[in-house]
Design a protein around this motif. Structure first.
Motif, PDB file in Angstrom:
ATOM      1  N   LEU A   1      34.168  12.278  33.840  1.00  0.00           N
ATOM      2  CA  LEU A   1      35.158  13.010  34.622  1.00  0.00           C
ATOM      3  C   LEU A   1      35.176  12.546  36.073  1.00  0.00           C
ATOM      4  O   LEU A   1      36.222  12.540  36.724  1.00  0.00           O
ATOM      5  CB  LEU A   1      34.866  14.511  34.557  1.00  0.00           C
ATOM      6  N   ASN A   2      33.996  12.160  36.578  1.00  0.00           N
ATOM      7  CA  ASN A   2      33.902  11.715  37.961  1.00  0.00           C
ATOM      8  C   ASN A   2      34.558  10.359  38.177  1.00  0.00           C
ATOM      9  O   ASN A   2      35.171  10.107  39.214  1.00  0.00           O
ATOM     10  CB  ASN A   2      32.432  11.666  38.380  1.00  0.00           C
TER      11      ASN A   2
ATOM     12  N   SER B   1      40.768   9.070  29.255  1.00  0.00           N
ATOM     13  CA  SER B   1      39.622   8.990  28.355  1.00  0.00           C
ATOM     14  C   SER B   1      40.100   8.779  26.927  1.00  0.00           C
ATOM     15  O   SER B   1      41.174   9.262  26.540  1.00  0.00           O
ATOM     16  CB  SER B   1      38.786  10.274  28.448  1.00  0.00           C
TER      17      SER B   1
ATOM     18  N   ALA C   1      41.462  12.585  31.275  1.00  0.00           N
ATOM     19  CA  ALA C   1      40.040  12.714  30.970  1.00  0.00           C
ATOM     20  C   ALA C   1      39.624  14.164  30.767  1.00  0.00           C
ATOM     21  O   ALA C   1      38.854  14.486  29.850  1.00  0.00           O
ATOM     22  CB  ALA C   1      39.214  12.074  32.088  1.00  0.00           C
ATOM     23  N   GLU C   2      40.123  15.052  31.605  1.00  0.00           N
ATOM     24  CA  GLU C   2      39.726  16.459  31.498  1.00  0.00           C
ATOM     25  C   GLU C   2      40.214  17.073  30.195  1.00  0.00           C
ATOM     26  O   GLU C   2      39.482  17.825  29.536  1.00  0.00           O
ATOM     27  CB  GLU C   2      40.276  17.245  32.688  1.00  0.00           C
TER      28      GLU C   2
ATOM     29  N   ALA D   1      38.140  15.663  27.327  1.00  0.00           N
ATOM     30  CA  ALA D   1      36.788  16.226  27.377  1.00  0.00           C
ATOM     31  C   ALA D   1      36.758  17.633  26.803  1.00  0.00           C
ATOM     32  O   ALA D   1      35.816  18.013  26.087  1.00  0.00           O
ATOM     33  CB  ALA D   1      36.275  16.239  28.816  1.00  0.00           C
TER      34      ALA D   1
END
Length: 445
Positions: free
Chosen positions: A219-220, A225, A239-240, A243
């Protein structure tokens, strides 16, 4: 393929032949050919294992993509196919640019060769000429920071030293696409942060493929993703969002299918103010001064000479548990007059993620300060130390001049303090908190 596409994967599949017994491999090579020669249907003496099946996606130039999934899902296989170390069973891969990869530990290194010899061999495979390697060799060894071990065989290296050297090479080959497969997990805190700083800088111009089981680092670092499960692509996107889907899936898997997970749109529960025993998490830690070895930069106009952290509740003790009041002091000297000084710090985790920090701007807005030439200064911060999970952390300290929006950093130290946390009772998240209430009620009574 469009010029703005760095990687294009179309219906990519990879199948392995699994033999139960060594003689089955011989049978497959002989008997199947004989049966085919005789016009009979060939018999297979193996079973198929599909590591990847019909994976398709595109990555644009300059994108940072994280790949997530459980062990054995096919993440490493996908990276090896992109790097060209494996050939696909089906589908195709189109790569636009030079690829540098840090895959499994020690890949591309000959353990019998010295570090110096492996640098030349590895860098030449990645496309550098001997002259180019000669010019960059000192930079590579400085980045790796393994000292005299550079002339020792790789087989004498620790796992951390191998990663140091491998990353140092790929950081100096002018790659367009950087591929990293969980290799940074074995590095120490200072070197890992050095790598993360390089990665963040690389993202400004290059394309990054990053595999990690640490969702925080994904996430950083990553805007997008890709989630792979059992060789198939489950989801690709922000990505979030990916995830969250992956977390829900793994939670479902961990429940062995006993429960069906449903999304909760609104939590509607109200807290109750009930007096009970407070829950106190502990996080014992030790602090090491690293001022003499910390990296950064300075203009010469001001300098930091001391960074200290001590416990206010234990009589200036250096024993910490988390949750107590502490004092962080940053001292130094100004070499030229500074009218608007700013002194600040940041606590960072091993990945270089900023956990918390502060500076003196809030104080100087109320009470403006100026520092004259050759004047000493001391900035003091008192706060409640959070409880941290086990691991290594660092404190960045800086001296700047200006205001919040426009300022010049005159001295910046990345790792002024190293903090080792052990015996932590923090179980989730980046920090722990004191809870005033934890209870479970039987509502039928």
């Amino acid at each position: 393929m469009s010029s703005d596409i760095a990687i294009k994967v179309e219906n990519l599949s990879k199948c392995y032949q699994i033999y139960e017994k060594p003689q089955d491999r011989l049978k497959q090579s002989i008997y199947s050919r004989v049966r085919k020669f005789l016009g009979r249907h060939p018999k297979n003496y193996f079973r198929e294992f599909w590591a990847l099946r019909e994976i398709s996606f595109e990555v644009k130039k300059g994108e940072t993509v994280g790949i997530i999934g459980r062990n054995g899902s096919g993440k490493s296989t996908l990276l090896q196919l992109i790097c060209g170390t494996l050939n696909p069973t089906g589908g195709g891969i189109h790569v636009n640019g030079k690829v540098a990869a840090l895959l499994e530990l020690g890949s591309g290194f000959n353990p019998e060769f010295t570090g110096r010899e492996n640098v030349y061999m590895n860098a030449s495979v990645l496309g550098l000429s001997k002259h180019e390697i000669d010019e960059r060799f000192e930079q590579i060894t400085t980045f790796a920071d393994i000292g005299d071990f550079i002339d020792q065989p790789i087989k004498t290296y620790s796992s951390g030293m191998v990663v140091r050297l491998a990353f140092a090479v790929i950081a100096h080959v002018d790659a367009d696409i950087l591929v990293i497969d969980e290799a940074l997990a074995v590095g120490d805190a200072i070197f890992t942060q050095k790598c993360m700083r390089y990665i963040r800088k690389f993202r400004e111009t290059g394309t990054l493929f990053f595999v990690s089981h640490d969702m925080g680092s994904v996430l950083n670092l990553c805007k997008r993703s890709l989630w792979i499960n059992s060789g198939r692509m489950m989801e690709i996107g922000e990505a979030e969002d990916v995830a969250k889907s992956y977390l829900e899936f793994t939670s479902q898997q961990n429940s062995s299918g006993e429960y069906e997970f449903k999304k909760i749109e609104h939590l509607g529960a109200k807290s109750k103010n009930i007096e009970t025993n407070a829950a106190r998490y502990e996080s014992k830690l030790g602090v090491i001064s690293n001022l003499s070895s910390s990296n950064g930069w300075q203009t010469g106009k001001a300098e930091i000479t001391s960074v200290r952290l001590w416990n206010l509740e234990r009589g200036c003790s250096d024993i910490f548990e988390g949750g107590e009041m502490v004092r962080l002091s940053i001292e130094g000297l100004v070499n030229e007059e500074i009218t608007k000084p700013i002194v600040g710090f940041l606590f960072r985790d091993k990945l270089g993620q900023d956990l918390f920090g502060e500076n003196t701007i809030q104080f100087t807005r109320i009470k403006p300060q100026s520092l004259k030439k050759r004047q000493h200064y001391c900035a003091t911060f008192e706060f409640e130390l959070p409880m941290l999970p086990n691991g290594q952390y660092s404190v960045m300290a800086s001296f700047a001049e200006g205001d919040q929006s426009i300022h010049t950093q005159h001295h910046w130290l990345h790792d002024a303090l190293i903090i080792n946390v052990y015996s932590s009772k923090v179980r989730w998240g980046l920090v722990g908190l004191k809870f005033n209430l934890i209870e479970l009620e039987n509502k039928n009574e």
